[in-house]
Design an enzyme around this catalytic site. Sequence first.
Site, PDB file in Angstrom:
ATOM      1  N   CYS A 103      24.176 -81.960 -55.962  1.00 55.78           N
ATOM      2  CA  CYS A 103      24.212 -81.596 -57.456  1.00 55.78           C
ATOM      3  C   CYS A 103      24.765 -80.306 -57.751  1.00 55.78           C
ATOM      4  O   CYS A 103      24.986 -79.883 -59.019  1.00 55.78           O
ATOM      5  CB  CYS A 103      22.621 -81.750 -57.981  1.00 55.78           C
ATOM      6  SG  CYS A 103      22.106 -83.152 -57.772  1.00 55.78           S
ATOM      7  N   HIS A 243      22.729 -77.510 -64.471  1.00 56.68           N
ATOM      8  CA  HIS A 243      22.707 -78.670 -63.856  1.00 56.68           C
ATOM      9  C   HIS A 243      21.482 -79.243 -64.798  1.00 56.68           C
ATOM     10  O   HIS A 243      20.438 -78.877 -64.793  1.00 56.68           O
ATOM     11  CB  HIS A 243      22.487 -78.496 -62.413  1.00 56.68           C
ATOM     12  CG  HIS A 243      22.038 -79.962 -61.718  1.00 56.68           C
ATOM     13  ND1 HIS A 243      22.700 -81.201 -61.914  1.00 56.68           N
ATOM     14  CD2 HIS A 243      21.116 -80.298 -60.855  1.00 56.68           C
ATOM     15  CE1 HIS A 243      22.334 -82.174 -61.593  1.00 56.68           C
ATOM     16  NE2 HIS A 243      21.052 -81.748 -60.816  1.00 56.68           N
ATOM     17  N   ASN A 273      20.102 -87.185 -64.709  1.00 57.73           N
ATOM     18  CA  ASN A 273      20.734 -86.617 -63.739  1.00 57.73           C
ATOM     19  C   ASN A 273      22.011 -87.095 -63.191  1.00 57.73           C
ATOM     20  O   ASN A 273      21.826 -88.147 -62.369  1.00 57.73           O
ATOM     21  CB  ASN A 273      19.731 -86.089 -62.755  1.00 57.73           C
ATOM     22  CG  ASN A 273      20.311 -85.302 -61.617  1.00 57.73           C
ATOM     23  OD1 ASN A 273      21.325 -85.078 -61.467  1.00 57.73           O
ATOM     24  ND2 ASN A 273      19.405 -84.891 -60.775  1.00 57.73           N
TER      25      ASN A 273
HETATM   26  O1  UT7 Z   1      19.271 -82.911 -58.826  1.00 53.69           O
HETATM   27  C1  UT7 Z   1      18.618 -83.135 -57.789  1.00 53.69           C
HETATM   28  C2  UT7 Z   1      17.469 -82.437 -57.987  1.00 53.69           C
HETATM   29  N1  UT7 Z   1      16.104 -82.980 -58.300  1.00 53.69           N
HETATM   30  C3  UT7 Z   1      15.256 -82.531 -59.339  1.00 53.69           C
HETATM   31  O2  UT7 Z   1      15.639 -81.621 -59.708  1.00 53.69           O
HETATM   32  C4  UT7 Z   1      14.006 -83.160 -59.483  1.00 53.69           C
HETATM   33  C5  UT7 Z   1      12.800 -82.233 -59.176  1.00 53.69           C
HETATM   34  N2  UT7 Z   1      11.788 -82.661 -59.388  1.00 53.69           N
HETATM   35  C6  UT7 Z   1      11.287 -83.411 -60.812  1.00 53.69           C
HETATM   36  O3  UT7 Z   1      12.068 -83.052 -61.628  1.00 53.69           O
HETATM   37  C7  UT7 Z   1       9.770 -83.845 -60.940  1.00 53.69           C
HETATM   38  O4  UT7 Z   1       9.002 -83.567 -59.549  1.00 53.69           O
HETATM   39  C8  UT7 Z   1       9.659 -85.258 -61.088  1.00 53.69           C
HETATM   40  C9  UT7 Z   1       9.949 -85.655 -62.427  1.00 53.69           C
HETATM   41  C10 UT7 Z   1      10.550 -85.917 -60.075  1.00 53.69           C
HETATM   42  C11 UT7 Z   1       8.179 -85.652 -61.113  1.00 53.69           C
HETATM   43  O5  UT7 Z   1       7.525 -84.839 -62.069  1.00 53.69           O
HETATM   44  P1  UT7 Z   1       5.863 -84.269 -61.566  1.00 53.69           P
HETATM   45  O6  UT7 Z   1       5.476 -83.333 -62.527  1.00 53.69           O
HETATM   46  O7  UT7 Z   1       6.366 -83.374 -60.309  1.00 53.69           O
HETATM   47  O8  UT7 Z   1       5.098 -85.385 -61.142  1.00 53.69           O
HETATM   48  P2  UT7 Z   1       4.330 -85.778 -59.627  1.00 53.69           P
HETATM   49  O9  UT7 Z   1       5.375 -86.022 -58.671  1.00 53.69           O
HETATM   50  O10 UT7 Z   1       3.531 -84.403 -59.424  1.00 53.69           O
HETATM   51  O11 UT7 Z   1       3.457 -86.913 -59.925  1.00 53.69           O
HETATM   52  C12 UT7 Z   1       2.338 -86.742 -60.704  1.00 53.69           C
HETATM   53  C13 UT7 Z   1       2.026 -88.011 -61.044  1.00 53.69           C
HETATM   54  C14 UT7 Z   1       1.653 -88.943 -59.659  1.00 53.69           C
HETATM   55  O12 UT7 Z   1       0.452 -89.533 -59.664  1.00 53.69           O
HETATM   56  P3  UT7 Z   1      -1.169 -89.249 -59.304  1.00 53.69           P
HETATM   57  O13 UT7 Z   1      -0.666 -89.289 -57.862  1.00 53.69           O
HETATM   58  O14 UT7 Z   1      -1.233 -87.904 -59.911  1.00 53.69           O
HETATM   59  O15 UT7 Z   1      -1.785 -90.098 -59.715  1.00 53.69           O
HETATM   60  C15 UT7 Z   1       2.664 -90.131 -59.840  1.00 53.69           C
HETATM   61  O16 UT7 Z   1       2.505 -91.015 -58.926  1.00 53.69           O
HETATM   62  O17 UT7 Z   1       2.806 -89.149 -61.743  1.00 53.69           O
HETATM   63  C16 UT7 Z   1       2.918 -90.211 -61.101  1.00 53.69           C
HETATM   64  N3  UT7 Z   1       4.109 -90.638 -61.476  1.00 53.69           N
HETATM   65  C17 UT7 Z   1       4.417 -91.277 -62.378  1.00 53.69           C
HETATM   66  N4  UT7 Z   1       3.755 -91.766 -63.509  1.00 53.69           N
HETATM   67  C18 UT7 Z   1       4.315 -92.729 -64.358  1.00 53.69           C
HETATM   68  C19 UT7 Z   1       5.192 -90.235 -61.033  1.00 53.69           C
HETATM   69  N5  UT7 Z   1       6.411 -91.017 -61.212  1.00 53.69           N
HETATM   70  C20 UT7 Z   1       5.904 -91.608 -62.583  1.00 53.69           C
HETATM   71  C21 UT7 Z   1       6.348 -92.421 -63.374  1.00 53.69           C
HETATM   72  N6  UT7 Z   1       5.626 -92.940 -64.500  1.00 53.69           N
HETATM   73  N7  UT7 Z   1       7.653 -92.518 -63.596  1.00 53.69           N
END
Ligand code: UT7
Length: 316
Positions: A103, A243, A273
């Site tokens: 990226c 980005h 993305n």
């Molecule tokens: O260009 C490459 C670089 N990549 C990035 O920039 C990505 C960087 N990371 C992110 O953007 C974020 O970490 C994400 C958008 C991927 C995830 O957001 P988050 O606020 O970090 O969520 P999380 O991974 O901490 O997940 C929180 C909860 C989890 O459930 P529990 O364990 O708290 O019950 C996940 O299972 O949200 C759940 N979850 C979802 N729920 C509904 C994860 N994905 C989803 C979803 N819909 N799509």
Amino acid sequence: MSVAERVLNNADLEKMVDTSDEWIVSRTGISERRISESDQGASYFGQRAACQALERAGVRAADVDAVIVTSVTGDQIFPSTSCLIQSAIGASNSAAFDVGAACAGFIYGLEVATSMIKCGTFDNALVVGVDVLTKFVDWTDRSTCILFGDGGGAVYMEASDDERGVLASVLKADGGGARHIHMKAGGTLNPASRPLQEGVTPYLFMAGQEVYRFAVKAMEDSCKSVLAKAGMSIDNVDLFVPHQANLRIITAASDRLGLSRDKVFVNVHKYGNMSAGSIPVGLCEAEAEGRLKVGDLVMTVGFGAGLVWGANLIRW
Ligand code: UT7
């Protein structure tokens, strides 16, 4: 710029995995993304973007010295995607090579082109940033399948005495973070001809939270470094084109830098993305919308798998 035509919105994703429009918008800022067709690889979008850039610059493909493609989703392992694009656009007198920095690819590509033009290797270069990461998405994994879209953009650069172009760049990497985002299958350790081994999947893996934390700091640090390198301050920046991975990351980094919202370009809500494609598409759209004018100071910043990150300061 050239992005996939097919739109996949959050309501569509609600039917595919356990997610909701509310969750996706509040955690990422993404409402819809573009998905390529099965016969469209990186070169499909790259060649369209490259032709547009040449047309706008009024330059013939045969006069291009170098085609530099930044992508981690090439059509094939080899030959390079740059060679495929070079042939498709008829840049018959050019060098062609790929730069793989995920990226942050376009950040790296712009500096490679600038340095090679400055030292006289090339008189001009076409820099294409393009990715089609949805090909490697596991559509049953709700934590990643909501994030990505396909497309890319291109810029034409040439030697000149005026002050326009890349004024300074910062390029960084930390290979110790390779485990945070990767795609293991299909490479030379796990060739496509072999059955998948334990722990190897043909899908993109991402440790979201680790990448999130790294991204905000990497954006802040590299922007501050590139400004210091050029002897400028954040107040000199007319437009920030980061980005486009996640609106929360963009907002957090912009706030830390003290940038007002009107100076921050955002299109992640409609494309998701697009990896190396996101910054050149952002630059093209910003110019088309009249937000980027000749003489403006633009700051770009990217981060991604590697881990890699970096920033450019550009006089447009
Ligand atoms: O260009 C490459 C670089 N990549 C990035 O920039 C990505 C960087 N990371 C992110 O953007 C974020 O970490 C994400 C958008 C991927 C995830 O957001 P988050 O606020 O970090 O969520 P999380 O991974 O901490 O997940 C929180 C909860 C989890 O459930 P529990 O364990 O708290 O019950 C996940 O299972 O949200 C759940 N979850 C979802 N729920 C509904 C994860 N994905 C989803 C979803 N819909 N799509």
